[in-house]
Design a protein around this motif. Structure first.
Motif: not given
Length: 127
Positions: A45-47, A75-90
């Protein structure tokens, strides 16, 4: 983004004049978790140029499965950068629940060596 997420992200985003939109957590049983459908809805909605998600979440510890992350990206627009903060993924318990391996389109995955490897001072550059 929600206020419980990594506060330095907000600091730097505001420092470059970004408008921050927050999506409240949703209650799921006895825990709070990010509302992925609502995050995607607001981003569309907010682009939104960027959507930031800590996975696993800090401080709740909730983490999204690989399938959930893939569905969010789709589901995100292709122009939206998804930042995944995976600091604790381990610290994810089950390998099948860890975030998807490999490249996701328009997605930046952030990791740290300070949590699981105690290498806070080490800096690694990749080409």
């Amino acid at each position: 983004m929600h206020r419980r997420h990594y506060p330095t992200f907000r600091y730097f985003a505001e420092g470059v004049g970004a408008r921050i939109l927050e999506v409240p957590y949703q209650q799921q049983g006895d825990r709070l978790q990010a509302d992925l459908p609502r995050l995607a809805e607001v981003a569309r909605a907010e682009r939104a140029a960027v959507l930031y998600l800590a996975n696993p979440d800090n401080p709740s510890g909730h983490y999204w499965s690989a399938d959930d992350i893939l569905a969010l990206r789709e589901t995100l627009p292709s122009s939206t950068l998804l930042i995944l903060d995976e600091a604790y993924v381990d610290f994810c318990v089950d390998a099948q629940d860890a975030p998807p391996q490999g490249a996701l389109p328009n997605t930046l995955r952030l990791r740290t060596l300070s949590k699981a490897y105690a290498l806070a001072g080490l800096r690694v550059a990749t080409p």
